[in-house]
Design a protein around this motif. Structure first.
Motif, short mmCIF file in Angstrom:
data_model
loop_
_atom_site.label_atom_id
_atom_site.label_comp_id
_atom_site.label_asym_id
_atom_site.label_seq_id
_atom_site.Cartn_x
_atom_site.Cartn_y
_atom_site.Cartn_z
N GLY A 1 39.89 -18.14 21.14
CA GLY A 1 39.36 -19.58 20.35
C GLY A 1 37.46 -19.91 20.12
N SER A 2 37.48 -18.92 21.20
CA SER A 2 36.10 -18.83 21.33
C SER A 2 35.01 -18.05 19.72
N PHE A 3 35.70 -17.82 18.65
CA PHE A 3 35.58 -17.00 17.96
C PHE A 3 35.15 -18.06 16.72
N ASP A 4 34.55 -18.08 15.86
CA ASP A 4 34.12 -18.75 14.59
C ASP A 4 35.34 -19.11 13.10
N GLU A 5 35.79 -17.83 13.29
CA GLU A 5 37.72 -17.23 12.30
C GLU A 5 37.91 -16.11 13.30
N PRO A 6 38.76 -16.95 14.11
CA PRO A 6 39.82 -16.29 14.99
C PRO A 6 40.83 -15.43 14.25
N ASN A 7 40.98 -16.53 13.08
CA ASN A 7 42.34 -15.67 12.68
C ASN A 7 41.93 -14.54 11.32
N LYS A 8 41.16 -14.32 11.15
CA LYS A 8 40.11 -12.88 10.67
C LYS A 8 40.03 -12.21 11.82
N LEU A 9 40.89 -12.33 12.86
CA LEU A 9 40.86 -10.80 14.29
C LEU A 9 42.02 -10.06 14.67
N GLY A 10 43.32 -10.57 13.75
CA GLY A 10 44.12 -9.46 13.38
C GLY A 10 45.12 -10.06 14.90
N LEU A 11 45.28 -10.94 14.78
CA LEU A 11 46.47 -11.90 16.44
C LEU A 11 48.05 -11.59 15.63
N GLY A 12 48.09 -11.23 14.37
CA GLY A 12 49.43 -11.58 14.78
C GLY A 12 50.13 -10.16 14.23
N SER A 13 48.94 -9.03 14.52
CA SER A 13 49.19 -7.20 13.65
C SER A 13 50.17 -6.97 15.36
N ASP A 14 49.89 -5.51 14.65
CA ASP A 14 50.60 -4.22 15.41
C ASP A 14 49.75 -4.51 17.00
N ILE A 15 48.67 -4.77 16.99
CA ILE A 15 48.03 -4.31 18.30
C ILE A 15 48.00 -5.36 19.74
N VAL A 16 49.68 -6.97 19.27
CA VAL A 16 49.17 -7.50 20.03
C VAL A 16 50.29 -7.02 21.17
N ARG A 17 50.29 -7.28 22.50
CA ARG A 17 51.18 -7.35 23.40
C ARG A 17 50.92 -8.27 24.30
#
Length: 162
Positions: free
Chosen positions: A100-116
């Protein structure tokens, strides 16, 4: 090359990372719940060499992890108190950020295959644990550095109070 920027609420502390996260940890442990004041921490993780403070300098507070016995340092703005970074004695070459501290958090790949998801046994009741994502009852890594075996749900399910 990706570049992501962010900062605290008042803008006194700003930072940038030069690449996309190597992984995104969604941590449900009690420490992260208390640290964020929410049900879990969404933590994009980067190599320490990819992270830089671009303005201001945060204050820090150290705590010893109950799980590993190692120091975790919280970096936060001394003016507004917003948290921007975690550093770890256990993982000295990496940093954890607060999505949430990023200006554009949706560009971080939060819904990708690197999430655990970590510490799912401590998840607050009603928190939806997603299907198709590695879920760890505790930390992903054992104290000796080997990986714990994750569970992967076929269907999402709500966490239960243990």
């Amino acid at each position: 090359m990706a570049r992501h920027e962010g900062g605290c609420l008042c803008g006194a502390v700003r930072f940038a990372v030069s690449k996309d996260p190597t992984r995104v940890t969604v941590c449900h442990c009690h420490f992260c719940q208390r640290n964020t004041g929410t049900a879990y921490l969404v933590e994009p993780v980067f190599a320490k060499s990819e992270f830089e403070f671009t303005s201001g300098r945060p204050k820090t507070w150290d705590v010893v992890s109950a799980g590993s016995g190692k120091r975790v340092t919280i970096h936060f703005c001394g003016t507004c108190g917003a948290r921007v970074l975690l550093t770890f004695e256990r993982f000295p070459d990496h940093v954890g950020t607060f999505a949430g501290s990023f200006d554009e958090p949706n560009k971080l790949g939060l819904g990708s295959d690197i999430v655990r998801h970590l510490f799912t046994d401590a998840a607050q009741a009603g928190t939806v644990l997603p299907a198709g994502v590695p879920l760890f009852h505790e930390h992903a890594f054992r104290p000796d550095g080997t990986l714990n075996e994750p569970a992967v749900l076929r269907e999402p399910r709500a966490a239960q109070v243990n």
